[in-house]
Design a protein around this motif. Sequence first.
Motif, PDB file in Angstrom:
ATOM      1  N   VAL A 118       0.830  -1.198   0.000  1.00 37.76           N
ATOM      2  CA  VAL A 118       0.000   0.000   0.000  1.00 37.76           C
ATOM      3  C   VAL A 118       0.868   1.254   0.000  1.00 37.76           C
ATOM      4  O   VAL A 118       0.606   2.233  -0.712  1.00 37.76           O
ATOM      5  CB  VAL A 118      -0.954   0.002   1.202  1.00 37.76           C
ATOM      6  CG1 VAL A 118      -1.736   1.298   1.266  1.00 37.76           C
ATOM      7  CG2 VAL A 118      -1.893  -1.188   1.139  1.00 37.76           C
ATOM      8  N   VAL A 119       1.936   1.230   0.796  1.00 40.46           N
ATOM      9  CA  VAL A 119       2.869   2.355   0.820  1.00 40.46           C
ATOM     10  C   VAL A 119       3.496   2.562  -0.554  1.00 40.46           C
ATOM     11  O   VAL A 119       3.625   3.687  -1.042  1.00 40.46           O
ATOM     12  CB  VAL A 119       3.948   2.119   1.892  1.00 40.46           C
ATOM     13  CG1 VAL A 119       4.961   3.269   1.887  1.00 40.46           C
ATOM     14  CG2 VAL A 119       3.321   1.983   3.272  1.00 40.46           C
ATOM     15  N   THR A 120       3.869   1.467  -1.184  1.00 45.64           N
ATOM     16  CA  THR A 120       4.481   1.556  -2.512  1.00 45.64           C
ATOM     17  C   THR A 120       3.519   2.175  -3.521  1.00 45.64           C
ATOM     18  O   THR A 120       3.888   3.050  -4.317  1.00 45.64           O
ATOM     19  CB  THR A 120       4.915   0.167  -2.985  1.00 45.64           C
ATOM     20  OG1 THR A 120       5.840  -0.390  -2.028  1.00 45.64           O
ATOM     21  CG2 THR A 120       5.582   0.244  -4.353  1.00 45.64           C
ATOM     22  N   ARG A 121       2.249   1.713  -3.500  1.00 49.31           N
ATOM     23  CA  ARG A 121       1.271   2.259  -4.427  1.00 49.31           C
ATOM     24  C   ARG A 121       1.039   3.742  -4.177  1.00 49.31           C
ATOM     25  O   ARG A 121       0.870   4.530  -5.121  1.00 49.31           O
ATOM     26  CB  ARG A 121      -0.053   1.492  -4.324  1.00 49.31           C
ATOM     27  CG  ARG A 121       0.004   0.079  -4.895  1.00 49.31           C
ATOM     28  CD  ARG A 121      -1.391  -0.460  -5.124  1.00 49.31           C
ATOM     29  NE  ARG A 121      -2.150  -0.581  -3.886  1.00 49.31           N
ATOM     30  CZ  ARG A 121      -2.165  -1.670  -3.123  1.00 49.31           C
ATOM     31  NH1 ARG A 121      -1.445  -2.736  -3.471  1.00 49.31           N
ATOM     32  NH2 ARG A 121      -2.886  -1.706  -2.025  1.00 49.31           N
ATOM     33  N   ALA A 122       1.023   4.154  -2.900  1.00 48.52           N
ATOM     34  CA  ALA A 122       0.826   5.566  -2.580  1.00 48.52           C
ATOM     35  C   ALA A 122       1.981   6.416  -3.104  1.00 48.52           C
ATOM     36  O   ALA A 122       1.771   7.506  -3.666  1.00 48.52           O
ATOM     37  CB  ALA A 122       0.676   5.751  -1.072  1.00 48.52           C
ATOM     38  N   VAL A 123       3.199   5.918  -2.943  1.00 48.89           N
ATOM     39  CA  VAL A 123       4.367   6.665  -3.416  1.00 48.89           C
ATOM     40  C   VAL A 123       4.341   6.782  -4.934  1.00 48.89           C
ATOM     41  O   VAL A 123       4.604   7.854  -5.508  1.00 48.89           O
ATOM     42  CB  VAL A 123       5.664   5.985  -2.935  1.00 48.89           C
ATOM     43  CG1 VAL A 123       6.876   6.628  -3.602  1.00 48.89           C
ATOM     44  CG2 VAL A 123       5.783   6.075  -1.423  1.00 48.89           C
ATOM     45  N   VAL A 124       4.012   5.684  -5.617  1.00 54.52           N
ATOM     46  CA  VAL A 124       3.946   5.712  -7.079  1.00 54.52           C
ATOM     47  C   VAL A 124       2.867   6.687  -7.550  1.00 54.52           C
ATOM     48  O   VAL A 124       3.071   7.476  -8.483  1.00 54.52           O
ATOM     49  CB  VAL A 124       3.683   4.300  -7.633  1.00 54.52           C
ATOM     50  CG1 VAL A 124       3.390   4.354  -9.134  1.00 54.52           C
ATOM     51  CG2 VAL A 124       4.878   3.400  -7.362  1.00 54.52           C
ATOM     52  N   LEU A 125       1.691   6.666  -6.890  1.00 49.45           N
ATOM     53  CA  LEU A 125       0.609   7.561  -7.272  1.00 49.45           C
ATOM     54  C   LEU A 125       0.999   9.012  -7.065  1.00 49.45           C
ATOM     55  O   LEU A 125       0.748   9.877  -7.931  1.00 49.45           O
ATOM     56  CB  LEU A 125      -0.648   7.229  -6.467  1.00 49.45           C
ATOM     57  CG  LEU A 125      -1.876   8.099  -6.743  1.00 49.45           C
ATOM     58  CD1 LEU A 125      -2.300   7.977  -8.206  1.00 49.45           C
ATOM     59  CD2 LEU A 125      -3.029   7.719  -5.818  1.00 49.45           C
ATOM     60  N   LEU A 126       1.624   9.325  -5.926  1.00 50.23           N
ATOM     61  CA  LEU A 126       2.049  10.697  -5.667  1.00 50.23           C
ATOM     62  C   LEU A 126       3.092  11.161  -6.676  1.00 50.23           C
ATOM     63  O   LEU A 126       3.082  12.313  -7.122  1.00 50.23           O
ATOM     64  CB  LEU A 126       2.603  10.814  -4.249  1.00 50.23           C
ATOM     65  CG  LEU A 126       1.573  10.698  -3.115  1.00 50.23           C
ATOM     66  CD1 LEU A 126       2.279  10.624  -1.766  1.00 50.23           C
ATOM     67  CD2 LEU A 126       0.618  11.873  -3.143  1.00 50.23           C
ATOM     68  N   THR A 127       3.994  10.262  -7.058  1.00 53.67           N
ATOM     69  CA  THR A 127       5.013  10.605  -8.061  1.00 53.67           C
ATOM     70  C   THR A 127       4.371  10.917  -9.404  1.00 53.67           C
ATOM     71  O   THR A 127       4.747  11.873 -10.087  1.00 53.67           O
ATOM     72  CB  THR A 127       6.017   9.458  -8.214  1.00 53.67           C
ATOM     73  OG1 THR A 127       6.594   9.154  -6.941  1.00 53.67           O
ATOM     74  CG2 THR A 127       7.125   9.837  -9.194  1.00 53.67           C
ATOM     75  N   LEU A 128       3.376  10.122  -9.787  1.00 52.85           N
ATOM     76  CA  LEU A 128       2.677  10.379 -11.038  1.00 52.85           C
ATOM     77  C   LEU A 128       1.940  11.714 -10.996  1.00 52.85           C
ATOM     78  O   LEU A 128       1.953  12.477 -11.967  1.00 52.85           O
ATOM     79  CB  LEU A 128       1.696   9.241 -11.327  1.00 52.85           C
ATOM     80  CG  LEU A 128       2.313   7.895 -11.727  1.00 52.85           C
ATOM     81  CD1 LEU A 128       1.219   6.838 -11.850  1.00 52.85           C
ATOM     82  CD2 LEU A 128       3.086   8.020 -13.030  1.00 52.85           C
TER      83      LEU A 128
END
Length: 344
Positions: free
Chosen positions: A19-29
Amino acid sequence: MVSQAPLTDDASVSSPWSVVTRAVVLLTLIISVLLTAFAWPSVRSSVHDVPIAIAGPAAAVQQVSAALSQRLPDAFDITVVADTAAAEQLIRDREVYGAIDVSTGTPQVLTASAAGVAIAQTLQGVGTALSQAQADGVAPAVAVRDIVSLPADDPRGAGLAAGALPLVIGGMLAAVLLTRLVRGSARRVVGALAFAVTGGLAMAAILQFWFGSIDGTYLANAGAIALTVAATSLTILGLESLFGYVGFGVGAATMMLVGNPLSGSASAPEMLPGWSGALGQLLPPGAGGQLLRSTAFFDGNGAAHSIIVLAGWVIAGLVLCVIGAQRVRRTAAPVAEQPVLATV
């Protein structure tokens, strides 16, 4: 005896690392999209197909046109006129951004900083370079006349450029608040139209009487702002009524991430890269910015295209609101009949 509950292990309630990984990827996008949307038009801006006029005899006009094509290929869309008066009239009618006048022998640059400071500065530099080339290295004094200038209180047009974002945000806020606080499609539409009028009057008063960023007739300026706010808010309201939060997100992203950066308010639509300037003029932020320039500095000249675009968005928003309201009624009718059937 009082028993103490065991302490909860923090690891047992923590989110998985996925979940943390997905949040970081989404914020980067998200941050990448924001940077691209707002920085790309400015970084890649250049002069291309900017309409200007050249006034003078055929031989001199041909010489200036050839020099422009050599120095800045595809930078200008040239209209040839006979004299200075004709060039000035084209500028006031918003047919061209400026002119190079060689009808008197000495190059004269006619600009309109109210139409775009960046293009006015470009024309001034081009006129100086041409006069130097014609004088074989001896640069004569080049007369630069600003035919339609910005107000003395805001000579850089900062208030007009900065006002583009509040126009978009105002329309978005109207859609958000009316959706959450007001029930009934008709009442929401009336609220959006009423806010467009009051918001237009308020913003025009601030820009004109407080900041001194615009001239012209106050009511005409207020009407231009009101039409822009109405186009934005009604479109987002209509999308939300038909598609829910997804529609609101699509409408807000279109106005904020596409319409605002491509509006050309800070420079000019012709300076944006490729097709982006033309696309921006088909969206409310771009059309609204050009309409306000026309009412504030050019007596409404050149406003027809912007009015048509904004009116089209207003009508589209109203149609979407009507369709959304009809769908809500069709959905609510079976639900209202259920208690009656249960009683029978």
